[in-house]
Design an enzyme around this catalytic site. Structure first.
Site, PDB file in Angstrom:
ATOM      1  N   ASP A 101      10.284  -6.626  -9.000  1.00  0.00           N
ATOM      2  CA  ASP A 101       9.573  -7.565  -7.280  1.00  0.00           C
ATOM      3  C   ASP A 101      10.040  -9.194  -7.724  1.00  0.00           C
ATOM      4  O   ASP A 101      10.382  -9.587  -8.517  1.00  0.00           O
ATOM      5  CB  ASP A 101       8.246  -7.569  -8.200  1.00  0.00           C
ATOM      6  CG  ASP A 101       7.168  -6.381  -8.137  1.00  0.00           C
ATOM      7  OD1 ASP A 101       7.320  -5.198  -8.092  1.00  0.00           O
ATOM      8  OD2 ASP A 101       5.694  -6.814  -9.122  1.00  0.00           O
ATOM      9  N   SER A 122       5.792  -5.603  -1.396  1.00  0.00           N
ATOM     10  CA  SER A 122       5.870  -4.568  -0.535  1.00  0.00           C
ATOM     11  C   SER A 122       5.901  -3.569   0.521  1.00  0.00           C
ATOM     12  O   SER A 122       6.910  -4.437   0.933  1.00  0.00           O
ATOM     13  CB  SER A 122       4.723  -3.625  -1.525  1.00  0.00           C
ATOM     14  OG  SER A 122       5.277  -2.516  -1.519  1.00  0.00           O
ATOM     15  N   MET A 123       5.014  -3.051   1.375  1.00  0.00           N
ATOM     16  CA  MET A 123       4.625  -1.711   2.209  1.00  0.00           C
ATOM     17  C   MET A 123       4.950  -2.958   2.951  1.00  0.00           C
ATOM     18  O   MET A 123       5.038  -3.429   4.543  1.00  0.00           O
ATOM     19  CB  MET A 123       4.003  -0.756   1.946  1.00  0.00           C
ATOM     20  CG  MET A 123       4.785   0.149   1.443  1.00  0.00           C
ATOM     21  SD  MET A 123       6.349   0.971   2.332  1.00  0.00           S
ATOM     22  CE  MET A 123       6.959   1.331   3.853  1.00  0.00           C
ATOM     23  N   HIS A 179      10.237  -4.684  -3.336  1.00  0.00           N
ATOM     24  CA  HIS A 179      10.337  -3.950  -4.471  1.00  0.00           C
ATOM     25  C   HIS A 179      10.343  -2.463  -4.154  1.00  0.00           C
ATOM     26  O   HIS A 179      10.330  -1.866  -2.699  1.00  0.00           O
ATOM     27  CB  HIS A 179       9.704  -4.319  -5.516  1.00  0.00           C
ATOM     28  CG  HIS A 179       8.091  -3.681  -5.334  1.00  0.00           C
ATOM     29  ND1 HIS A 179       7.309  -3.947  -6.342  1.00  0.00           N
ATOM     30  CD2 HIS A 179       7.093  -3.103  -4.493  1.00  0.00           C
ATOM     31  CE1 HIS A 179       5.739  -2.693  -5.217  1.00  0.00           C
ATOM     32  NE2 HIS A 179       6.136  -3.167  -4.644  1.00  0.00           N
ATOM     33  N   GLY A 226       0.709  -1.616   0.126  1.00  0.00           N
ATOM     34  CA  GLY A 226       0.113  -0.174   0.108  1.00  0.00           C
ATOM     35  C   GLY A 226       0.936   1.307  -0.279  1.00  0.00           C
ATOM     36  O   GLY A 226       1.957   1.248  -0.118  1.00  0.00           O
TER      37      GLY A 226
END
Length: 201
Positions: free
Chosen positions: A175, A100-101, A125, A71
């Site tokens: 990624d 991600s986060m 990433h 997000g």
């Protein structure tokens, strides 16, 4: 007065009005959940809970269960910073996906207290943005800010995984999906949970 789940009023510094925060049995046991995309609402809820519960008892560890596609970067950093700020240790547990986060928050748990379930997936990433929507001047300013954010995230991954800067920088170029065991090898988690093979009664 709110009806249903017990709530308490909590006023953030600088805010005029208090908001009602859920305090149910899971929270009392310090079990917190990040099971959605990170946005301002979930970030503020988790930050508020960690701060409030730390004021109530600063000796009892938190357990943050993560199943998130990632997000917003700044909102994720707010959760990470709060985890480092509050006195209790924060155990992070990846179940499902920490991408991600979500993986940034996972790696932010107390070192030696970061865990992934056996079939969990972790993805890292670089931070992304919506450049195609910006005008030229905004694009340049946004690109500069994005580079600063990438540098911040990279430094945290380097510090908390023990990997050299060049390894983390290379991994963040694309990624990178990892199994629980690969995330452990990479230093994002410290342990992989063992499946319970006991019979259910």
């Amino acid at each position: 007065m709110p009806i249903g789940v017990p709530k308490v009023p909590f006023r953030s510094p600088g805010e005029e009005d208090a908001v009602w925060i859920d305090i149910n049995r899971l929270y009392r046991e310090r079990l917190l959940f990040l099971g959605q995309e990170i946005d301002s609402e979930i970030s503020n809820q988790l930050v508020g809970l960690m701060v409030y519960l730390s004021i109530e008892d600063d000796t009892k560890d938190f357990y943050l269960f993560i199943n998130s596609p990632g997000g917003w970067v700044i909102q994720g950093i707010a959760i990470y910073d709060t985890m480092q700020f509050v006195p209790p240790d924060v155990h992070t547990i990846c179940m499902g996906l920490a991408a991600s986060m979500g993986s940034f928050i996972l790696v932010g748990g107390e070192i030696t207290k970061r865990l992934a379930f056996p079939h969990a997936r972790v993805m890292i990433h670089q931070p992304a943005s919506s450049f195609y929507e910006a005008q030229a001047r905004e694009f340049i300013l946004e690109a500069e800010e994005l580079l600063k954010l990438r540098e911040t995230l990279t430094k945290v991954y380097v510090q908390r995984t023990g990997n050299p800067l060049w390894v983390v920088s290379e991994d963040m170029e694309r990624d990178v999906f990892m199994s629980a065991a690969e995330a452990q090898t990479h230093g994002i988690v410290d342990l992989v949970a063992v499946e319970n093979t006991g019979n259910l009664v």
